[in-house]
Scaffold this active site. Structure first.
Site, mmCIF file in Angstrom:
data_model
loop_
_atom_site.group_PDB
_atom_site.id
_atom_site.type_symbol
_atom_site.label_atom_id
_atom_site.label_comp_id
_atom_site.label_asym_id
_atom_site.label_seq_id
_atom_site.Cartn_x
_atom_site.Cartn_y
_atom_site.Cartn_z
ATOM 1 N N GLN A 18 -10.587 9.483 44.205
ATOM 2 C CA GLN A 18 -10.486 9.266 43.038
ATOM 3 C C GLN A 18 -9.360 8.247 42.382
ATOM 4 O OE1 GLN A 18 -8.186 12.502 40.477
ATOM 5 N NE2 GLN A 18 -10.197 13.056 39.859
ATOM 6 N N CYS A 48 -6.630 12.009 33.167
ATOM 7 C CA CYS A 48 -5.392 12.094 33.519
ATOM 8 C C CYS A 48 -4.588 12.141 32.314
ATOM 9 C CB CYS A 48 -5.029 11.161 34.690
ATOM 10 S SG CYS A 48 -3.229 11.340 35.061
ATOM 11 N N LYS A 87 -14.256 12.081 35.700
ATOM 12 C CA LYS A 87 -13.631 13.030 35.161
ATOM 13 C C LYS A 87 -13.146 12.859 33.661
ATOM 14 C CE LYS A 87 -10.501 17.096 36.382
ATOM 15 N NZ LYS A 87 -9.321 16.808 35.296
ATOM 16 N N ASN A 148 -14.323 22.511 33.950
ATOM 17 C CA ASN A 148 -12.935 22.392 34.377
ATOM 18 C C ASN A 148 -11.881 22.666 33.341
ATOM 19 O OD1 ASN A 148 -10.430 19.898 34.795
ATOM 20 N ND2 ASN A 148 -10.632 21.425 36.432
ATOM 21 N N GLY A 149 -10.701 23.509 33.774
ATOM 22 C CA GLY A 149 -9.878 24.023 33.078
ATOM 23 C C GLY A 149 -9.613 25.420 33.090
ATOM 24 N N ARG A 173 -5.374 23.057 38.983
ATOM 25 C CA ARG A 173 -3.924 23.792 39.070
ATOM 26 C C ARG A 173 -4.195 24.970 39.741
ATOM 27 N NH1 ARG A 173 -1.483 25.155 34.647
ATOM 28 N NH2 ARG A 173 -3.578 25.337 33.522
#
Length: 177
Positions: A18, A48, A87, A148-149, A173
Site C-alpha cells: 500500500q 489515511c 482505499k 471498511n470501518g 483496527r
C-alpha cells in the site's frame, strides 16, 4: 530497511503493498519501483487520516480533488500490470463529501476494486460508519467494493454485508484486539 519489508515470508501466498503520495507523478514512480518486486497487488491509500500524511496532500487529502484521484490511479496503472486498488473514506469533512465522485474516478481510471471506509477524514472512531453511503457507492460501481470501518466481530461483518451488499469486508483496527 524499507526494502527488507518487501520480502515475502514463506507463509504469505498473496502479498500486496500500500502506498500514498502527494502527486500522481510521485505515485506512478513509486509503482514503477514496486513493480520490480514480488507483490501481487498495489493499493493506493487515499483514506489515511493521519495529519502528517494529509498535510503534504497525501492520504485522504486527495479526496478533495476527484480529478487528482483519477490522475493518480491512471499514473499507477500505467506503471504496472498488477491489479491496482484504492482505499478511500466518505470525504474530507462534512463540507467535502466526495466519495461518490472519488469511487467513480477510481473506476474510470482502471482500479480493480475500491475499499470504502464509512467515515469522514475528521470523524472520530466512536462515530458509527455510514452504511447507507457505502451501500449507495456499491450501487454506483461496476467493480467490487470492499466495506471498511468498525469491524470487530463476525456479527459486525454480517451487518455490514447485509446493509450494503459489499463484495468483501476489510478488517483494520479490529484486527489489533
Amino acid at each position: 530497511r524499507t526494502y527488507e519489508m518487501f520480502k515475502r515470508h514463506e507463509s504469505e501466498s498473496v502479498l500486496g503493498v500500500q502506498i500514498t503520495s502527494k502527486t500522481a507523478e510521485e505515485a506512478g514512480k513509486a509503482v514503477a519501483i514496486l513493480d520490480k518486486y514480488s507483490f501481487d497487488t498495489i493499493d493506493l491509500n487515499m483514506g489515511c487520516p493521519v495529519t502528517k500524511v494529509c498535510r503534504n496532500g497525501g492520504g485522504s487529502a486527495i479526496m478533495k480533488d476527484p480529478e487528482r484521484v483519477y490522475d493518480t490511479v491512471k499514473a499507477c496503472i500505467e506503471n504496472t500490470d498488477l491489479p491496482v486498488s484504492v482505499k478511500v473514506r466518505l470525504g474530507w469533512d462534512k463540507q467535502t463529501v466526495t466519495c461518490y465522485e472519488v469511487v467513480d474516478a477510481a473506476e474510470k481510471a482502471g482500479a480493480k476494486w475500491v475499499t470504502l471506509h464509512g467515515r469522514l477524514r475528521n470523524d472520530d472512531y466512536s462515530i458509527p460508519v455510514n452504511l447507507e453511503m457505502i451501500a449507495e457507492a456499491k450501487r454506483r460501481l461496476s467493480i467490487p467494493l470492499i466495506g471498511n470501518g468498525n469491524i470487530f466481530s463476525h456479527r459486525d461483518a454480517v451487518v455490514m454485508r447485509e446493509a450494503t451488499n459489499v463484495d468483501g469486508i476489510m478488517v483494520s483496527r479490529g484486527a489489533l484486539g
